[in-house]
Design an enzyme around this catalytic site. Structure first.
Site, PDB file in Angstrom:
ATOM      1  N   ASP A 134      19.259  18.628   5.711  1.00 44.64           N
ATOM      2  CA  ASP A 134      18.080  17.828   5.392  1.00 44.64           C
ATOM      3  C   ASP A 134      16.890  18.775   5.277  1.00 44.64           C
ATOM      4  O   ASP A 134      16.807  19.772   5.997  1.00 44.64           O
ATOM      5  CB  ASP A 134      17.856  16.801   6.498  1.00 44.64           C
ATOM      6  N   SER A 135      15.967  18.437   4.403  1.00 43.50           N
ATOM      7  CA  SER A 135      14.820  19.322   4.149  1.00 43.50           C
ATOM      8  C   SER A 135      13.833  19.376   5.300  1.00 43.50           C
ATOM      9  O   SER A 135      13.013  20.279   5.367  1.00 43.50           O
ATOM     10  CB  SER A 135      14.080  18.849   2.897  1.00 43.50           C
ATOM     11  N   GLY A 136      13.889  18.402   6.179  1.00 40.61           N
ATOM     12  CA  GLY A 136      12.890  18.301   7.247  1.00 40.61           C
ATOM     13  C   GLY A 136      11.825  17.278   6.955  1.00 40.61           C
ATOM     14  O   GLY A 136      10.940  17.038   7.780  1.00 40.61           O
ATOM     15  N   GLY A 137      11.903  16.627   5.788  1.00 43.43           N
ATOM     16  CA  GLY A 137      10.899  15.631   5.431  1.00 43.43           C
ATOM     17  C   GLY A 137      10.811  14.495   6.427  1.00 43.43           C
ATOM     18  O   GLY A 137       9.719  14.043   6.794  1.00 43.43           O
ATOM     19  N   PHE A 138      11.961  14.034   6.919  1.00 47.35           N
ATOM     20  CA  PHE A 138      11.949  12.926   7.869  1.00 47.35           C
ATOM     21  C   PHE A 138      11.380  13.360   9.207  1.00 47.35           C
ATOM     22  O   PHE A 138      10.650  12.607   9.859  1.00 47.35           O
ATOM     23  CB  PHE A 138      13.351  12.348   8.072  1.00 47.35           C
ATOM     24  N   CYS A 185      42.931   2.986  18.871  1.00 49.46           N
ATOM     25  CA  CYS A 185      42.415   4.300  18.482  1.00 49.46           C
ATOM     26  C   CYS A 185      43.317   5.391  19.046  1.00 49.46           C
ATOM     27  O   CYS A 185      43.782   5.297  20.188  1.00 49.46           O
ATOM     28  CB  CYS A 185      40.995   4.466  19.006  1.00 49.46           C
ATOM     29  N   CYS A 190      42.308   8.697  19.152  1.00 49.33           N
ATOM     30  CA  CYS A 190      41.524   9.896  19.431  1.00 49.33           C
ATOM     31  C   CYS A 190      41.874  10.445  20.810  1.00 49.33           C
ATOM     32  O   CYS A 190      42.508   9.773  21.630  1.00 49.33           O
ATOM     33  CB  CYS A 190      40.021   9.604  19.332  1.00 49.33           C
ATOM     34  N   ASP A 198      24.798   9.416   7.115  1.00 50.89           N
ATOM     35  CA  ASP A 198      24.615  10.180   8.353  1.00 50.89           C
ATOM     36  C   ASP A 198      23.799   9.331   9.296  1.00 50.89           C
ATOM     37  O   ASP A 198      22.981   8.504   8.865  1.00 50.89           O
ATOM     38  CB  ASP A 198      23.889  11.502   8.093  1.00 50.89           C
ATOM     39  N   CYS A 241      40.863   8.171  23.804  1.00 49.84           N
ATOM     40  CA  CYS A 241      41.648   6.958  24.015  1.00 49.84           C
ATOM     41  C   CYS A 241      43.086   7.243  24.423  1.00 49.84           C
ATOM     42  O   CYS A 241      43.702   6.457  25.138  1.00 49.84           O
ATOM     43  CB  CYS A 241      41.613   6.102  22.748  1.00 49.84           C
ATOM     44  N   ASP A 283      10.601  15.830   0.603  1.00 45.42           N
ATOM     45  CA  ASP A 283      10.069  14.538   0.159  1.00 45.42           C
ATOM     46  C   ASP A 283       9.147  13.984   1.229  1.00 45.42           C
ATOM     47  O   ASP A 283       9.111  14.493   2.349  1.00 45.42           O
ATOM     48  CB  ASP A 283      11.206  13.547  -0.106  1.00 45.42           C
ATOM     49  N   HIS A 295      34.941   9.785  21.010  1.00 45.92           N
ATOM     50  CA  HIS A 295      35.502   8.495  20.607  1.00 45.92           C
ATOM     51  C   HIS A 295      34.666   7.825  19.522  1.00 45.92           C
ATOM     52  O   HIS A 295      35.212   7.332  18.521  1.00 45.92           O
ATOM     53  CB  HIS A 295      35.633   7.538  21.791  1.00 45.92           C
ATOM     54  N   GLY A 336      13.863   6.727   2.981  1.00 44.13           N
ATOM     55  CA  GLY A 336      12.815   5.766   3.309  1.00 44.13           C
ATOM     56  C   GLY A 336      13.308   4.408   3.735  1.00 44.13           C
ATOM     57  O   GLY A 336      12.533   3.444   3.761  1.00 44.13           O
ATOM     58  N   GLN A 374      12.604   7.611  -3.374  1.00 45.58           N
ATOM     59  CA  GLN A 374      11.715   6.945  -2.425  1.00 45.58           C
ATOM     60  C   GLN A 374      11.094   5.701  -3.090  1.00 45.58           C
ATOM     61  O   GLN A 374      11.477   5.329  -4.183  1.00 45.58           O
ATOM     62  CB  GLN A 374      10.644   7.917  -1.932  1.00 45.58           C
TER      63      GLN A 374
END
Length: 389
Positions: A100-104, A317, A319, A279, A322, A154, A348, A229, A202
């Protein structure tokens, strides 16, 4: 791994489309592996997925993880990662990485930043030092990181925001995208593997702004397109409406990434609206806070009813958590403040999220996704099990 010194076009293969929804199954080809979509990307903000080590991520099926340019720029610093030979080598991860660019992060630290046409001036949340990000510098940072998929800088608008603010903000995001693409095309990968660049649509909750954003970004011919956004406080039905509308505007032959989403229900609903990539911190963050996800919904493992419950977290599950430990044991670990509790719960929850998107993919390909989706949503919200909440 092949050696490359030029920018290549991302190959995205559409494998199947559901006949009753807009759900898609595809393949994204990177030099660090082929990614089956729909895909969930664990958040590894600071070159680590919290409480889960790399070998465990591989064992439970992580195909790609997310890192963050903002955090890695501040700590450990770009020069450290450059000397290490890139982020893959620094964190010993041989599969794909999206950064991620870091915008958030800059959006979420509103009190520490000032946005101008040129870029963003902000204060570090670590030591208060001042820094300046531009669309160009964020590309340079991600070149050093060496991520397989890079994101443009952004501005993520808050919710609510008025039409005028959203319009002006989107114009800025479009201009930044143009500058980022130009910088991307003038630079080359540093570590012998291809890198690809996604634009971010956006426009807050305004369809006409979203349409303009998509139109302008498509002209720039990015390798893929993200929808940003959303999941910032708007009602869930509005999020679904904007997601569906925006996805319908994006190229069929390129990946679509809904940033920061979400709950299992959010993901399934968004897959049905044509989204390929997701994500979110929910599975790991909630896991560290004792909330576990199962085919029959979520529950808090700290509840007293699990004190002598010797069944697996999710009997369906397979995993590591579990197969080897009981609900009673996990409850004990959390109540005793043992670090292992965070690890086992996170493993899990991520395994559940990976199962979820892989199961969605399987049903898209088999042609019965719509039926499966309805069954899953009913079952996941079923409260007949007295031991869930």
């Amino acid at each position: 791994m092949k050696q490359t010194s030029k920018n290549e076009v991302l190959k995205f293969e559409l494998v199947a489309v559901d006949g009753k929804t807009s759900a898609r199954a595809g393949l994204i080809y990177t030099d660090h592996g082929i990614i089956e979509t729909p895909v969930f990307m664990p958040v590894g903000t600071q070159a680590t997925v919290k409480a889960v080590e790399q070998r465990e991520l591989i064992e439970i099926g992580a195909q790609i993880i997310l890192g963050n340019a903002y955090h890695l720029y501040l700590r450990p610093g770009i020069e450290v990662i450059r000397k290490a030979g890139g982020l893959h080598k620094f964190m010993n991860w041989e599969r794909a990485i999206l950064t991620d660019s870091g915008g958030f992060q800059i959006f979420s630290l509103a009190q520490f930043r000032k946005i101008t046409k040129e870029g963003v001036r902000f204060q570090s949340h670590i030591d208060g030092s001042y820094h300046f990000f531009t669309p160009e510098s964020v590309i340079e940072i991600q070149r050093v990181l060496g991520s397989d998929i890079m994101m443009c800088l952004d501005e993520c608008t808050p919710y609510p925001c008025d039409f005028e603010y959203a319009f002006k903000s989107n114009q800025l995001t479009i201009e930044w995208a143009k500058r980022a693409k130009e910088k991307f095309e003038k630079t080359e990968p540093l570590y012998g593997h291809s890198q690809f660049l996604f634009g971010i649509v956006q426009g807050s909750v305004y369809p006409e702004i979203r349409a303009k954003s998509a139109e302008e970004l498509i002209k720039l011919d990015f390798d893929g397109y993200a929808i940003g956004g959303l999941a910032v406080g708007e009602p869930v039905d509005v999020m679904y409406q904007i997601t569906e509308f925006t996805a319908s505007l994006l190229p069929v032959n390129k990946p679509r990434y809904l940033m920061g989403v979400g709950t299992p229900e959010n993901i399934i609903e968004s897959i049905s609206r044509g989204i390929d990539m997701f994500d979110c911190v929910i599975p790991t963050r909630n896991g560290r806070n004792a909330t576990l996800y199962t085919r029959n919904g979520k529950f808090s493992i700290k509840n007293a009813v699990y004190k002598d419950d010797f069944s697996p977290v999710d009997p369906e599950c397979d995993c590591y958590t579990c197969k080897n430990f009981t609900r009673a044991y996990l409850r004990h670990l959390f109540n005793a403040d043992e670090i292992l509790a965070l690890q086992l719960a996170s493993i899990h929850n991520l395994a559940f999220y990976f199962w979820l998107v892989q199961e969605a993919r399987r049903h898209i390909i088999s042609g019965d996704f719509a039926e499966w989706k309805n069954h899953f949503l009913v079952r996941s919200q079923n409260k007949t099990n007295s031991k869930t909440d």
